[in-house]
Enzyme design. Structure first.
Site, PDB file in Angstrom:
ATOM      1  CG  ASN A   9      -1.724   1.221   1.149  1.00  0.00           C
ATOM      2  OD1 ASN A   9      -2.166   2.053   0.368  1.00  0.00           O
ATOM      3  ND2 ASN A   9      -2.361   1.529   2.683  1.00  0.00           N
ATOM      4  CD1 TRP A  10       3.175   1.174  -3.059  1.00  0.00           C
ATOM      5  CD2 TRP A  10       3.402   2.671  -4.749  1.00  0.00           C
ATOM      6  NE1 TRP A  10       3.868   0.404  -3.949  1.00  0.00           N
ATOM      7  CE2 TRP A  10       4.227   1.339  -5.074  1.00  0.00           C
ATOM      8  CE3 TRP A  10       3.488   3.581  -5.842  1.00  0.00           C
ATOM      9  CZ2 TRP A  10       4.976   0.858  -6.149  1.00  0.00           C
ATOM     10  CZ3 TRP A  10       4.143   3.128  -6.895  1.00  0.00           C
ATOM     11  CH2 TRP A  10       4.803   1.884  -7.117  1.00  0.00           C
ATOM     12  CE  LYS A  11      -0.216   3.241   4.811  1.00  0.00           C
ATOM     13  NZ  LYS A  11      -0.096   3.348   6.309  1.00  0.00           N
ATOM     14  CG  HIS A  96      -5.659   1.381   5.272  1.00  0.00           C
ATOM     15  ND1 HIS A  96      -5.218   2.457   6.088  1.00  0.00           N
ATOM     16  CD2 HIS A  96      -4.820   0.541   5.208  1.00  0.00           C
ATOM     17  CE1 HIS A  96      -3.966   2.368   6.358  1.00  0.00           C
ATOM     18  NE2 HIS A  96      -3.735   1.148   5.825  1.00  0.00           N
ATOM     19  CD  GLU A  98      -3.085   5.345   6.814  1.00  0.00           C
ATOM     20  OE1 GLU A  98      -1.823   4.871   7.352  1.00  0.00           O
ATOM     21  OE2 GLU A  98      -3.145   5.259   5.558  1.00  0.00           O
ATOM     22  CD  GLU A 168      -4.895  -1.666   7.870  1.00  0.00           C
ATOM     23  OE1 GLU A 168      -4.080  -1.426   7.044  1.00  0.00           O
ATOM     24  OE2 GLU A 168      -6.170  -1.220   8.316  1.00  0.00           O
ATOM     25  N   GLY A 174       2.689   2.351  11.156  1.00  0.00           N
ATOM     26  CA  GLY A 174       3.673   3.608  10.651  1.00  0.00           C
ATOM     27  C   GLY A 174       4.263   4.022  12.099  1.00  0.00           C
ATOM     28  CB  SER A 214       5.082  -2.049  11.718  1.00  0.00           C
ATOM     29  OG  SER A 214       4.788  -0.579  11.927  1.00  0.00           O
ATOM     30  N   GLY A 235       3.097  -1.265   4.243  1.00  0.00           N
ATOM     31  CA  GLY A 235       2.956   0.293   4.059  1.00  0.00           C
ATOM     32  C   GLY A 235       4.382   0.680   3.671  1.00  0.00           C
ATOM     33  N   GLY A 236       5.094   1.382   4.595  1.00  0.00           N
ATOM     34  CA  GLY A 236       6.534   2.130   4.550  1.00  0.00           C
ATOM     35  C   GLY A 236       7.495   0.938   3.537  1.00  0.00           C
TER      36      GLY A 236
END
Length: 252
Positions: A9-11, A96, A98, A168, A174, A214, A235-236
Site C-alpha cells: 500500500n503506497w498510500k 483501511h 486511515e 491491521e 507507521g 509494520s 506500508g512503508g
C-alpha cells in the site's frame, strides 16, 4: 490452498517519475525471481493506469486504495467500481484504518463497498483492527468480531471466499510498533473462527487473512510462518524495492 499474498500500500507517496521507476524495478524483480506468493500493489489512484500499462501481463496485481460505495453519480473525487473494472484493476483496499480515521468510514460503508466490488468482479481487501486504547481495554477480540460481522456477514459463502481480509492493529501502523507473531496469530485465528462459526470451517479455511502492521524484512519470515497468517499488507517497506523484495522472499 489459501492464496499467499504480499501487497504493498503506497498510500500518498511518490511523484509520477519515482512511481514509474519503482514499478519498473518491481516488474524486473518479479520477472527475474521465482516467488512463492502473489505480489500486489495499491499505488495512488493517479497512477493506476500507468501501473496497468507496466504490468500488462498481470505479473503484479494492481489495486486501488479505496473505491466508492456508489455506482456512479455526483460524487466528486470518488472512484467507482466500474472505473476500476474498466482498466482491469484487480480490486481495491476497503476500510483501511486511515480511511476510517480521516474520512469517517464505517463498517456499514465497507459492507456496501465490499458487495459492490464483488458484483463487479473485483477483489475486496477488507481491512480491520483495533486501536491502542481498545487493545489496552481488552476489547480487541470484540472490536474485530464486530467489524468482521457488520462488513462481511451479509455475503454468501461463495462471496466471502473471494474476500481478502487484512488485519491491521491500528497501534502498529507507521509507528514502528509491531504485534508479536503470537499476538498477530491469535487475532488471525480469531477472525477465522468467527467466519467458521457463520459459514463453516471449510469456507473459513479458504479465506486469506493478511497482517498489516509494520511488517519489515527482519520480521516478515516469523510473522508469515504463523498458521493463520497468509501474507502481509505492507506500508512503508513497500516504497523501497530492496525492503519489499525481502518481504516477498520471506515466503521462499
Amino acid at each position: 490452498m489459501r492464496r499467499k499474498i504480499v501487497a504493498g500500500n503506497w498510500k500518498m507517496n511518490k511523484n509520477v517519475i519515482d512511481a514509474q521507476q519503482l514499478m519498473v524495478q518491481l516488474l524486473s524483480y518479479k520477472n527475474n525471481n521465482a516467488t512463492n506468493c502473489e505480489v500486489w500493489i495499491a499505488p495512488p489512484a493517479l497512477y493506476l493506469m500507468m501501473a496497468k500499462d507496466i504490468f500488462e501481463k498481470d505479473e503484479i496485481g494492481v489495486f486501488a486504495q479505496d473505491m466508492s460505495e456508489h455506482e456512479s453519480g455526483a460524487y466528486t473525487g470518488e472512484i467507482s467500481a466500474d472505473m476500476l473494472e474498466s482498466i482491469d484493476a484487480a480490486g481495491s483496499l476497503i476500510g483501511h484504518s486511515e480511511r476510517r480515521q480521516y474520512h469517517g468510514e464505517t463498517d456499514s460503508h465497507c459492507n456496501k463497498k465490499v458487495k459492490l466490488a464483488l458484483d463487479k468482479g473485483l477483489i475486496p481487501v477488507y481491512c480491520n483492527g483495533e486501536t491502542l486504547e481498545q487493545r489496552k481495554a481488552g476489547q480487541h477480540f470484540e472490536v474485530v468480531k464486530n467489524q468482521t460481522e457488520v462488513a462481511l456477514f451479509t455475503l454468501s459463502a461463495e462471496e466471502i471466499k473471494k474476500v481478502v481480509i487484512a488485519y491491521e492493529p491500528v497501534w502498529a501502523i507507521g509507528t514502528g510498533e509491531t504485534a508479536t507473531p503470537e499476538q498477530a496469530q491469535e487475532i488471525h485465528a480469531h477472525i477465522r473462527s468467527i467466519i467458521a462459526a457463520k459459514y463453516g470451517q471449510e469456507v473459513a479455511d479458504e479465506v486469506s487473512i493478511l497482517y498489516g502492521g509494520s511488517v519489515k524484512p527482519d520480521n516478515a519470515k516469523e510473522i508469515f510462518s504463523q498458521p493463520d497468517i497468509d501474507g502481509g499488507l505492507i506500508g512503508g517497506a513497500a516504497l523501497k524495492l530492496e525492503d519489499f523484495s525481502k518481504i516477498i522472499e520471506a515466503f521462499n
